[in-house]
Design a protein around this motif. Structure first.
Motif, PDB file in Angstrom:
ATOM      1  N   ILE A   1       0.297  -2.794   8.668  1.00 44.80           N
ATOM      2  CA  ILE A   1      -0.528  -1.732   8.068  1.00 44.80           C
ATOM      3  C   ILE A   1       0.334  -0.502   7.811  1.00 44.80           C
ATOM      4  CG2 ILE A   1      -2.480  -0.173   8.477  1.00 44.80           C
ATOM      5  CD1 ILE A   1      -3.722  -2.485  10.165  1.00 44.80           C
ATOM      6  N   GLN A   2       1.218  -0.196   8.750  1.00 41.37           N
ATOM      7  CA  GLN A   2       2.133   0.931   8.564  1.00 41.37           C
ATOM      8  C   GLN A   2       2.984   0.724   7.316  1.00 41.37           C
ATOM      9  OE1 GLN A   2       5.488   1.233  11.220  1.00 41.37           O
ATOM     10  NE2 GLN A   2       5.643   3.441  10.944  1.00 41.37           N
ATOM     11  N   ASP A   3       3.476  -0.500   7.122  1.00 36.40           N
ATOM     12  CA  ASP A   3       4.292  -0.795   5.944  1.00 36.40           C
ATOM     13  C   ASP A   3       3.501  -0.592   4.653  1.00 36.40           C
ATOM     14  OD1 ASP A   3       6.528  -1.313   7.378  1.00 36.40           O
ATOM     15  OD2 ASP A   3       6.349  -3.495   7.310  1.00 36.40           O
TER      16      ASP A   3
ATOM     17  N   ALA B   1     -13.166   0.729   6.571  1.00 37.55           N
ATOM     18  CA  ALA B   1     -12.914  -0.680   6.242  1.00 37.55           C
ATOM     19  C   ALA B   1     -12.603  -1.365   7.568  1.00 37.55           C
ATOM     20  CB  ALA B   1     -11.746  -0.810   5.280  1.00 37.55           C
ATOM     21  N   THR B   2     -12.782  -2.678   7.618  1.00 44.12           N
ATOM     22  CA  THR B   2     -12.459  -3.383   8.863  1.00 44.12           C
ATOM     23  C   THR B   2     -11.546  -4.566   8.556  1.00 44.12           C
ATOM     24  OG1 THR B   2     -14.400  -4.813   8.722  1.00 44.12           O
ATOM     25  CG2 THR B   2     -14.644  -2.762   9.974  1.00 44.12           C
TER      26      THR B   2
ATOM     27  N   ALA C   1      -0.731 -11.419   5.494  1.00 40.54           N
ATOM     28  CA  ALA C   1      -0.322 -10.310   4.629  1.00 40.54           C
ATOM     29  C   ALA C   1      -1.397  -9.958   3.594  1.00 40.54           C
ATOM     30  CB  ALA C   1       0.989 -10.664   3.920  1.00 40.54           C
ATOM     31  N   ALA C   2      -2.049 -10.980   3.027  1.00 38.55           N
ATOM     32  CA  ALA C   2      -3.044 -10.706   1.980  1.00 38.55           C
ATOM     33  C   ALA C   2      -4.220  -9.917   2.554  1.00 38.55           C
ATOM     34  CB  ALA C   2      -3.523 -12.016   1.366  1.00 38.55           C
ATOM     35  N   LYS C   3      -4.632 -10.278   3.774  1.00 40.89           N
ATOM     36  CA  LYS C   3      -5.766  -9.567   4.385  1.00 40.89           C
ATOM     37  C   LYS C   3      -5.395  -8.121   4.709  1.00 40.89           C
ATOM     38  CE  LYS C   3      -8.044 -13.652   6.276  1.00 40.89           C
ATOM     39  NZ  LYS C   3      -8.383 -14.411   7.490  1.00 40.89           N
TER      40      LYS C   3
ATOM     41  N   SER D   1      -5.873  -1.535   0.784  1.00 37.31           N
ATOM     42  CA  SER D   1      -6.423  -1.115  -0.510  1.00 37.31           C
ATOM     43  C   SER D   1      -7.762  -0.428  -0.333  1.00 37.31           C
ATOM     44  CB  SER D   1      -6.618  -2.319  -1.440  1.00 37.31           C
ATOM     45  OG  SER D   1      -5.397  -2.901  -1.724  1.00 37.31           O
ATOM     46  N   ALA D   2      -8.585  -0.956   0.570  1.00 35.54           N
ATOM     47  CA  ALA D   2      -9.887  -0.333   0.831  1.00 35.54           C
ATOM     48  C   ALA D   2      -9.688   1.079   1.383  1.00 35.54           C
ATOM     49  CB  ALA D   2     -10.683  -1.189   1.807  1.00 35.54           C
TER      50      ALA D   2
END
Ligand SMILES: Cc1cc2nc3c(=O)[nH]c(=O)nc-3n(C[C@H](O)[C@H](O)[C@H](O)COP(=O)(O)O)c2cc1C
Length: 177
Positions: free
Chosen positions: A24-26, A132-133, A147-149, A155-156
C-alpha cells in the motif's frame, strides 16, 4: 499540514500484514508506521499467549510511535485477524488514537474468516466509516498474489475526498521491520 497526507499504520506478528502495508505504501507513496506490542508474541509460546489473550480480550500495552495520526488527513490501519476480531495491539492503538483520526480506511489479513467482523469493530472503535476496505488471506499474501487487490484499494483511496498525494520515492520513509 499538507491537505493530502496519508499514513499507513499496521501491526504484524508474522509478516503478512506488514507485506500488505508495504504494498500500500508503494501504491500511495505515503508514510508508514508499525504498531509494536510490549508483549513478546513471537514463536509458539507467543502464539499461544496471543490466542489466550485474544479469547479473553485482554488489553495490551504498546511501545510509543513516532507518528501522530492528527498530522494526516487519512490513516490506513492494517490488522491481522485474531479470534475473528481486530488484533489486540491494533485495538489498543485505535482506542488510544480514536479522537486523532480524521478519516480512516481499514485492511486486514486472515486465515479465512472474521474479516468483515473485524472491519466493523475498527469502524466502531474509531467512529469512522472505512473509506475503502481490503481483506486478504494470508495464503494469497504468501504467494504474492494480491497486487491487483491492493491497486483497487489504493485507487478507491485516491478517488476519495481525502485523495492521497503520491510522494516521490525519495521522500518515502522506510517501513519498520
Ligand atoms: C492469536 C491468533 C488468532 C487468529 N485467529 C484467526 C481467525 O479467527 N480467523 C482467521 O482467519 N485467521 C486467524 N488467525 C490467522 C491470522 O489472522 C493470519 O495468519 C494473518 O495473516 C497473520 O498476519 P501477520 O502475519 O501480519 O501477523 C489468527 C492468528 C493468531 C496469531
Amino acid at each position: 499540514m499538507d491537505p493530502k497526507r496519508v499514513l499507513v499504520v499496521y501491526y504484524s506478528r508474522t509478516g503478512r500484514t506488514r507485506t500488505v502495508a508495504r504494498a500500500i505504501q508503494d501504491e500511495l507513496g505515503c508514510e508508514v508506521d508499525r504498531i509494536a506490542d510490549k508483549k513478546r508474541r513471537g514463536g509458539v509460546l507467543g502464539y499461544v499467549a496471543a490466542v489466550v489473550d485474544a479469547m479473553l480480550a485482554r488489553p495490551t500495552a504498546l511501545h510509543p510511535m513516532t507518528t501522530d495520526p492528527l498530522d494526516y488527513d487519512l490513516v490506513v490501519v492494517g490488522t491481522p485477524i485474531w479470534n475473528a476480531s481486530v488484533a489486540l495491539p491494533v485495538r489498543a492503538w485505535l482506542e488510544a488514537n480514536r479522537d486523532r483520526i480524521q478519516h480512516a480506511a481499514f485492511f486486514c489479513t486472515h486465515g479465512g474468516s472474521g474479516s468483515a467482523r473485524a472491519i466493523r469493530q475498527m469502524e466502531a472503535l474509531t467512529g469512522q466509516p472505512s473509506i475503502a476496505t481490503l481483506s486478504l488471506r494470508s495464503e494469497e499474501v504468501r504467494r504474492g498474489a494480491f497486487a491487483a487487490k491492493v491497486r483497487t484499494f489504493a485507487s478507491a483511496l485516491h478517488g476519495s475526498s481525502t485523495s492521497p498525494r503520491t510522494a516521490p520515492p525519495s521522500t518515502r520513509r522506510p517501513v519498520p521491520a
